[in-house]
Write an enzyme that holds these catalytic residues in place. Sequence first.
Site, PDB file in Angstrom:
ATOM      1  N   GLY A   1       0.796  -1.226   0.000  1.00  0.00           N
ATOM      2  CA  GLY A   1       0.000   0.000   0.000  1.00  0.00           C
ATOM      3  C   GLY A   1       0.828   1.276   0.000  1.00  0.00           C
ATOM      4  O   GLY A   1       0.284   2.377   0.041  1.00  0.00           O
TER       5      GLY A   1
ATOM      6  N   ARG B   1      -5.557 -11.486  -9.397  1.00  0.00           N
ATOM      7  CA  ARG B   1      -6.608 -10.468  -9.242  1.00  0.00           C
ATOM      8  C   ARG B   1      -7.086 -10.051 -10.631  1.00  0.00           C
ATOM      9  O   ARG B   1      -6.379 -10.269 -11.618  1.00  0.00           O
ATOM     10  CB  ARG B   1      -6.045  -9.247  -8.492  1.00  0.00           C
ATOM     11  CG  ARG B   1      -5.734  -9.528  -7.026  1.00  0.00           C
ATOM     12  CD  ARG B   1      -5.169  -8.296  -6.336  1.00  0.00           C
ATOM     13  NE  ARG B   1      -4.760  -8.602  -4.967  1.00  0.00           N
ATOM     14  CZ  ARG B   1      -3.718  -8.075  -4.355  1.00  0.00           C
ATOM     15  NH1 ARG B   1      -2.950  -7.210  -4.993  1.00  0.00           N
ATOM     16  NH2 ARG B   1      -3.420  -8.393  -3.108  1.00  0.00           N
TER      17      ARG B   1
ATOM     18  N   ARG C   1      -2.202  -6.972   7.096  1.00  0.00           N
ATOM     19  CA  ARG C   1      -1.277  -6.114   6.341  1.00  0.00           C
ATOM     20  C   ARG C   1      -0.787  -4.949   7.215  1.00  0.00           C
ATOM     21  O   ARG C   1       0.384  -4.575   7.141  1.00  0.00           O
ATOM     22  CB  ARG C   1      -1.947  -5.587   5.066  1.00  0.00           C
ATOM     23  CG  ARG C   1      -2.095  -6.656   3.994  1.00  0.00           C
ATOM     24  CD  ARG C   1      -2.434  -6.050   2.645  1.00  0.00           C
ATOM     25  NE  ARG C   1      -2.704  -7.068   1.638  1.00  0.00           N
ATOM     26  CZ  ARG C   1      -1.787  -7.687   0.917  1.00  0.00           C
ATOM     27  NH1 ARG C   1      -0.508  -7.431   1.107  1.00  0.00           N
ATOM     28  NH2 ARG C   1      -2.127  -8.584   0.011  1.00  0.00           N
TER      29      ARG C   1
ATOM     30  N   ARG D   1      -8.205   0.394  -1.991  1.00  0.00           N
ATOM     31  CA  ARG D   1      -8.058  -0.650  -3.014  1.00  0.00           C
ATOM     32  C   ARG D   1      -9.323  -1.482  -3.174  1.00  0.00           C
ATOM     33  O   ARG D   1      -9.576  -2.035  -4.236  1.00  0.00           O
ATOM     34  CB  ARG D   1      -6.955  -1.628  -2.596  1.00  0.00           C
ATOM     35  CG  ARG D   1      -5.551  -1.175  -2.821  1.00  0.00           C
ATOM     36  CD  ARG D   1      -4.657  -2.298  -2.334  1.00  0.00           C
ATOM     37  NE  ARG D   1      -3.268  -2.055  -2.566  1.00  0.00           N
ATOM     38  CZ  ARG D   1      -2.311  -2.910  -2.223  1.00  0.00           C
ATOM     39  NH1 ARG D   1      -2.625  -4.049  -1.640  1.00  0.00           N
ATOM     40  NH2 ARG D   1      -1.052  -2.633  -2.451  1.00  0.00           N
TER      41      ARG D   1
ATOM     42  N   GLY E   1       2.734   2.241  -2.487  1.00  0.00           N
ATOM     43  CA  GLY E   1       2.894   2.750  -3.853  1.00  0.00           C
ATOM     44  C   GLY E   1       4.135   2.231  -4.551  1.00  0.00           C
ATOM     45  O   GLY E   1       4.565   2.799  -5.554  1.00  0.00           O
ATOM     46  N   LYS E   2       4.709   1.128  -4.036  1.00  0.00           N
ATOM     47  CA  LYS E   2       5.906   0.546  -4.669  1.00  0.00           C
ATOM     48  C   LYS E   2       5.642   0.218  -6.136  1.00  0.00           C
ATOM     49  O   LYS E   2       6.436   0.554  -6.996  1.00  0.00           O
ATOM     50  CB  LYS E   2       6.316  -0.762  -3.972  1.00  0.00           C
ATOM     51  CG  LYS E   2       6.822  -0.648  -2.579  1.00  0.00           C
ATOM     52  CD  LYS E   2       7.452  -1.962  -2.118  1.00  0.00           C
ATOM     53  CE  LYS E   2       6.548  -3.163  -2.242  1.00  0.00           C
ATOM     54  NZ  LYS E   2       5.410  -3.192  -1.319  1.00  0.00           N
ATOM     55  N   SER E   3       4.537  -0.473  -6.382  1.00  0.00           N
ATOM     56  CA  SER E   3       4.241  -0.933  -7.753  1.00  0.00           C
ATOM     57  C   SER E   3       4.107   0.250  -8.707  1.00  0.00           C
ATOM     58  O   SER E   3       4.558   0.188  -9.851  1.00  0.00           O
ATOM     59  CB  SER E   3       2.948  -1.753  -7.769  1.00  0.00           C
ATOM     60  OG  SER E   3       3.088  -2.872  -6.922  1.00  0.00           O
ATOM     61  N   THR E   4       3.486   1.328  -8.250  1.00  0.00           N
ATOM     62  CA  THR E   4       3.312   2.512  -9.095  1.00  0.00           C
ATOM     63  C   THR E   4       4.662   3.135  -9.431  1.00  0.00           C
ATOM     64  O   THR E   4       4.931   3.510 -10.579  1.00  0.00           O
ATOM     65  CB  THR E   4       2.417   3.556  -8.386  1.00  0.00           C
ATOM     66  OG1 THR E   4       1.206   2.921  -7.980  1.00  0.00           O
ATOM     67  CG2 THR E   4       2.083   4.719  -9.299  1.00  0.00           C
TER      68      THR E   4
ATOM     69  N   ASN F   1       6.860   8.042   0.514  1.00  0.00           N
ATOM     70  CA  ASN F   1       5.946   8.299  -0.602  1.00  0.00           C
ATOM     71  C   ASN F   1       4.691   9.009  -0.092  1.00  0.00           C
ATOM     72  O   ASN F   1       3.651   8.403   0.118  1.00  0.00           O
ATOM     73  CB  ASN F   1       5.581   6.998  -1.320  1.00  0.00           C
ATOM     74  CG  ASN F   1       4.765   7.261  -2.583  1.00  0.00           C
ATOM     75  OD1 ASN F   1       4.639   8.401  -3.009  1.00  0.00           O
ATOM     76  ND2 ASN F   1       4.213   6.212  -3.159  1.00  0.00           N
TER      77      ASN F   1
END
Length: 201
Positions: A16, A46, A150, A139, A18-21, A172
Site C-alpha cells: 500500500g 486479481r 497487512r 483498493r 505505492g511501490k508498484s506505481t 511516498n
Amino acid sequence: MAEFAPRPVVISGPSGTGKSTLIKKLMDDYKEYFGFSISHTTRKARPGEEDGKDYHFTTRDEMEAAIDRGEFVETAEYSGNLYGTSKKAVEDVLEQKKICILDIDMQGVKSVKQTNLKPRYIFIRPPDMEALEDRLKGRKTESEESLQKRLHSAIEELEYGQTGAYDVTIINDNLEIAYEELKGFLSQDIAELKKEKYRKR
C-alpha cells in the site's frame, strides 16, 4: 575497459506504499535499462493480472518442490500464500544487461542478504500509518481480516526499515517527489548503462 555489470535493485516496503506505481513509472521511462524480476505466487490472480507478466501464478505443491530444489533467491509466506523470486527470474534480466528490480517484502530482503547478489536496497514507506490504512481500504481488495494482517506486517516492516538494512528510505507522500528521489538514487547506474550501450553502437 571492464564491462559495467549492473547491480540488482531491491525495492521493499509495506503493502500500500505505492511501490508498484513507482516501479511501473521507472520501467516505463527507462525500459531499456531496467528489467523486472517476475515473482512466483500461489495466490489467485486479481482482475486484470496476467500470468507471466504480473506474477508467475503457481500451486503450493509446485512451488514447494522448486524451493526444495534450491531454485529461489528468496521466498516468503504472506496471508496464507507463498511468494518468491526465482534465480532464473533474476538471471533472465541480468543477461539482458539490465538492472534487475526485485519487489520483495522484509522476509525477502533478509533472505537476499544471505545471497551473493549484492543489490542496492531501497525502502519505500508511507508518511504515516493512517495514510497507509486509507490506501489499503481504497483498493477495496482487502477483507477486514487481511487488512489488519497487512497493517500488522507494515508496523514490523517500518521497524525493520529503521535498522540500517536499506541504502535509502523514500517517503511516498507525494508520488512525483518520491519518484524524483528514486530516479536520483539510481541515476549513477542509469548513466553507466547509457555509456555502455553507447560504446557498443
